[in-house]
Design an enzyme around this catalytic site. Structure first.
Site, PDB file in Angstrom:
ATOM      1  N   ASP A  45       2.200 -12.287   1.667  1.00  0.00           N
ATOM      2  CA  ASP A  45       2.313 -11.525   0.565  1.00  0.00           C
ATOM      3  C   ASP A  45       3.493 -10.655   0.323  1.00  0.00           C
ATOM      4  OD1 ASP A  45       0.117  -9.651  -1.117  1.00  0.00           O
ATOM      5  OD2 ASP A  45       1.248  -8.195  -0.467  1.00  0.00           O
ATOM      6  N   GLU A 102       3.534 -15.820  -1.919  1.00  0.00           N
ATOM      7  CA  GLU A 102       3.128 -15.454  -2.987  1.00  0.00           C
ATOM      8  C   GLU A 102       4.130 -14.517  -3.631  1.00  0.00           C
ATOM      9  OE1 GLU A 102       0.642 -11.827  -4.949  1.00  0.00           O
ATOM     10  OE2 GLU A 102       2.187 -11.758  -3.367  1.00  0.00           O
TER      11      GLU A 102
END
Length: 669
Positions: free
Chosen positions: A387, A416
């Site tokens: 993330d 991401e």
């Protein structure tokens, strides 16, 4: 300027490919790939030259030599296969080939009838030297003896016809070149190649929240509940199951439904607000189960040929043990003594503390964060979706991923990072195996083609592997909000055929959930990020049958399992996009045609470059629609298509190239 220690290395080597930032970072390939290396190789004057690619596994000193062949304009190439994952070293070596120069010029002299006895004496010396190198390499043997004998013949002063026959014997040419004179060979710098599992090149991801999998209404899902979904996901043709964070969720500043900053007792909170009294990044939310339950979940997935991808989000809730247990110095302290929470003004995320990568104890923090990956690798996880990696220090990722890949070369990392292109590319260069892309927001034909051409062609493909997602828990695009079911079909067809790697936020996509929290927002109404969402996945209108069919096509057609062969083709309607992919051996050719308009029927003529695609121009060829089973007989480069988005969003066509055989019968390849 001082004189070189060796000035007789006359061959120049330039512009080696693949090469990432002058060799600063490894180029990437996957197991089973044929790696093509090219370089500019030349020298002064008119001497013949030779070149090779030398390659070895990084953990071995044994080099394998692959001869290079000339292309045009001093460009040379060679190819070698990589069957095992891990790191390889490769370099180009080139040298002036005096024997080949002599042999080439002798053939010209013979043709002009100007060869002289001294020409054969020169050749004899070169052949004798090759024989001596054969002794050094092989310790004597047949090659050395044969070459010595041939050198003696050329020194014998035999009649011209006999000398010519001996000097131009193909066997002499072959053996002499087998033992080249490399005393003054030029070696390029060694470059690194990272060879990953095939899953890095070809994967189909399905994302869901385990806490939303309970069958009892209102209940919190467990790993046991989630495990029951795995056969269904495998039957749909996916091979990676991605779970958002599974750790304890912080209680301080816990968010309520729809990102309400004023959470109430009983609210589940955001899984990305990691850490509470029960533990942190190496712990499991008790409501989901135990570590034993998770291990069983992973094992069940493996039996179904599914890999589990786990979300790693390096941030902490205010009550994370890192904050409360002695590592408060890993976070940035404000002048009033409070810790700086995550913020993207005017948005505030009081439930999340970002790590401070300028901490005085940065080394201790690095070591601990790497140990998070180590722990979950021990539990059987080999894929991590990371993330927001662009908000953490690049040197950390380069070190952390590098260390993990050396210890576990099978592990993959998905970045991401929906951010600026140079930052996305840097993350790929320093180790991330795959990357999310801007695909969700590319809707027009020209912008899709321009973007995909950028990220699926060298030099970008030497380090960047795109993973195309039409939706995520964070991304509900305007196109999906406004286009209804046809929009979901269109984006599925595009993602799954444009990208060898693609994924969907599964339940929401299957059921075509498209209601935003508010107009102009890409957040889902009642987002699963903040609350449990239980669904009937077999509800009428589900896209499950189409998703299954598309995945089956991907899994059986190697043309769709690569990105490098993607090429776009002209269509005279701006709302219709047409492109093809081809397998490496050219046995499989897939042509995809998609109506980009979710509201109206569009029609037009597509134009195919027949010669480039290996399609005969003088006879018909068959286009088989793998979605509908229909077969079309096409002829020539220009053919008509018509697509009603309410009935079909596009064609996935297998092109059967007709070949004519001597009997005048035709068969399909």
């Amino acid at each position: 300027m001082t004189i070189p220690t060796e000035g007789r290395r006359r061959v120049i080597i330039e512009s080696i490919a693949p090469q990432v930032d002058c060799g600063r970072f490894p180029a990437k390939r996957t197991a089973g790939d044929l790696v093509r290396v090219e370089a500019d190789v030349f020298t002064d004057g008119h001497d013949a030259i030779a070149a090779s690619v030398l390659v070895h596994r990084e953990d071995s000193d044994k080099w394998i030599e692959v001869p290079m062949e000339p292309l045009v304009n001093d460009r040379w190439f060679a190819a070698f296969g990589v069957t095992e994952i891990g790191r390889y070293g490769y370099k180009v070596q080139a040298w002036v080939d005096h024997f080949e120069t002599w042999h080439r010029d002798l053939l010209k002299r013979i043709k002009a009838d100007t060869d002289a006895p001294v020409d054969y004496l020169i050749g004899a010396d070169l052949i004798a030297a090759a024989a001596q190198r054969a002794v050094t390499i092989n310790g004597g043997g047949g090659d050395a003896a044969w070459l010595h004998a041939r050198a003696a013949v050329l020194r014998s002063g035999d009649e011209p016809k006999s000398l010519r026959n001996h000097a131009t014997d193909p066997m002499l040419h072959e053996l002499a070149l087998r033992y080249p004179d490399k005393r003054y060979a030029t070696d390029s710098n060694e470059l690194i190649l990272q060879v990953d599992p095939v899953r890095a090149r070809f994967s189909s991801w399905y994302e869901f929240f385990p806490r939303s999998t309970a069958q009892k209404p209102g209940a919190h899902g467990t790993f046991a509940d989630a495990e029951k979904l795995l056969p269904r996901i495998a039957q749909m043709g996916f091979n990676v199951v991605y779970l958002p964070p599974i750790h304890p969720i912080g209680r301080q500043f816990r968010k309520g439904p729809n990102n309400n900053p004023n959470g109430q007792p009983g609210d589940e909170g955001s899984p990305w607000a990691i850490g509470a009294a029960e533990g942190g990044h190496k712990s499991i939310l008790p409501k989901l189960g135990t570590i034993q339950d998770f291990r069983r979940f992973v094992e069940t997935a493996k039996k179904l040929s599914l890999d589990i991808a786990l979300d790693i989000a390096f941030q902490a809730a205010p009550d994370h043990p890192y904050v409360t247990g002695g590592h408060k110095n890993w976070f940035k302290e404000r002048p009033d003594g409070t810790i700086q929470y995550a913020e993207n003004p005017p948005k505030k995320y009081q439930d999340i503390y970002p790590f401070d990568f300028e901490s005085e104890d940065w080394q201790g923090m690095w070591t601990e964060l790497k140990s998070v990956f180590d722990y979950w690798i021990e539990q059987g996880v080999t894929i991590f979706r990371v993330d927001n990696p662009h908000t953490k220090a690049f040197p950390f990722w380069e070190w952390c991923i590098g260390e993990i890949k050396r210890e576990h070369p099978e592990v993959l990392f998905l970045s991401e990072a929906f951010t600026r292109p140079k930052i996305m590319y840097r993350l790929a260069k320093i180790g991330f195996s795959q990357s999310y892309t801007y695909f969700p927001w590319r809707n027009g034909k020209e912008e899709i083609a321009a973007y995909l051409n950028e990220i699926t062609k060298p030099p970008v493909t030497d380090f960047f592997r795109p993973n195309q997602w039409p939706n995520t828990p964070d991304i509900l695009t305007e196109f999906l909000q406004m286009g209804g079911r046809p929009a979901f079909v269109i984006r599925l067809l595009l993602a799954a055929t444009l990208g060898a790697n693609y994924g969907i936020y599964g339940p929401a996509f299957e059921l075509q959930e498209n209601k935003p929290f508010k107009h102009g927002s890409e957040e889902y109404l009642d987002s699963e990020k903040y609350q449990i969402r239980q669904r009937d996945l077999d509800a009428p209108g589900t896209l499950r049958p189409l998703i299954t069919q598309v995945n089956q096509i991907r899994n059986t057609h190697p043309a769709l399992q690569n990105d490098i062969s993607l090429r776009f083709h002209y269509c005279d309607n701006q709302q219709i996009i047409c492109y093809s992919k081809e397998s490496e051996d050219r046995s499989d050719l897939i042509l995809t045609v998609v109506n980009l308009d979710p509201h109206f029927t569009q029609a037009g003529f597509v134009n195919l470059p027949l010669e480039e695609l290996g399609i005969p121009a003088d006879r018909a060829y068959e286009a088989e629609d793998l979605l509908s089973g229909e077969r079309y007989m096409w002829r020539g480069p220009r053919n008509y298509v018509e697509l009603n988005p309410g009935l079909r969003g596009g064609h996935i066509l297998c092109i059967h190239r007709r070949l004519k055989v001597e009997t005048d019968f035709e068969y399909f390849l």
